[in-house]
Design a protein around this motif. Structure first.
Motif, PDB file in Angstrom:
ATOM      1  N   PHE A  32      33.910  32.854  36.572  1.00  0.00           N
ATOM      2  CA  PHE A  32      35.011  33.556  35.932  1.00  0.00           C
ATOM      3  C   PHE A  32      34.951  35.126  35.810  1.00  0.00           C
ATOM      4  O   PHE A  32      35.968  35.703  35.623  1.00  0.00           O
ATOM      5  N   TYR A  33      33.977  35.745  36.573  1.00  0.00           N
ATOM      6  CA  TYR A  33      33.909  36.966  36.594  1.00  0.00           C
ATOM      7  C   TYR A  33      35.100  37.817  37.268  1.00  0.00           C
ATOM      8  O   TYR A  33      35.479  38.723  36.998  1.00  0.00           O
ATOM      9  N   PRO A  34      35.688  37.413  38.418  1.00  0.00           N
ATOM     10  CA  PRO A  34      37.063  37.845  38.745  1.00  0.00           C
ATOM     11  C   PRO A  34      38.200  37.991  37.849  1.00  0.00           C
ATOM     12  O   PRO A  34      38.757  38.804  37.609  1.00  0.00           O
ATOM     13  N   GLU A  35      38.357  36.795  37.001  1.00  0.00           N
ATOM     14  CA  GLU A  35      39.178  37.111  36.018  1.00  0.00           C
ATOM     15  C   GLU A  35      38.993  38.055  34.855  1.00  0.00           C
ATOM     16  O   GLU A  35      39.813  38.660  34.206  1.00  0.00           O
ATOM     17  N   LEU A  36      37.583  37.957  34.447  1.00  0.00           N
ATOM     18  CA  LEU A  36      37.137  39.024  33.405  1.00  0.00           C
ATOM     19  C   LEU A  36      37.389  40.599  34.065  1.00  0.00           C
ATOM     20  O   LEU A  36      37.888  41.403  33.459  1.00  0.00           O
ATOM     21  N   ARG A  37      37.187  40.649  35.252  1.00  0.00           N
ATOM     22  CA  ARG A  37      37.457  42.042  35.945  1.00  0.00           C
ATOM     23  C   ARG A  37      39.081  42.293  35.884  1.00  0.00           C
ATOM     24  O   ARG A  37      39.263  43.368  35.520  1.00  0.00           O
ATOM     25  N   GLU A  38      39.465  41.340  36.273  1.00  0.00           N
ATOM     26  CA  GLU A  38      41.318  41.537  36.244  1.00  0.00           C
ATOM     27  C   GLU A  38      41.708  41.831  34.817  1.00  0.00           C
ATOM     28  O   GLU A  38      42.589  42.441  34.748  1.00  0.00           O
ATOM     29  N   ALA A  39      40.942  41.103  33.820  1.00  0.00           N
ATOM     30  CA  ALA A  39      41.306  41.511  32.644  1.00  0.00           C
ATOM     31  C   ALA A  39      40.994  42.811  31.955  1.00  0.00           C
ATOM     32  O   ALA A  39      41.193  43.412  30.660  1.00  0.00           O
TER      33      ALA A  39
END
Length: 62
Positions: A32-39
């Protein structure tokens, strides 16, 4: 025991979770790190209950 990630800035509530093992928490971060970065989350710390295990760890891909 409950494992959790704390973000800088904070992880959005819809992505927050708790796990029963460190391995599960680390696997989730890897997925989920891409979603965290996007957030907007730029770094995370891993906690077991209230004990800091490690971090801050940058989510910067560089």
């Amino acid at each position: 025991m409950a494992w959790r990630w704390v973000g800088e800035p904070p992880i959005p509530a819809d992505l927050e979770q708790r796990w029963h093992s460190q391995g599960d928490a680390e696997t989730w971060l890897g997925e989920f790190y891409p979603e965290l970065r996007e957030a907007g989350v730029r770094a995370v710390r891993l906690y077991e209950e209230d004990r800091l295990v490690y971090g801050p760890m940058s989510l910067d891909p560089k």
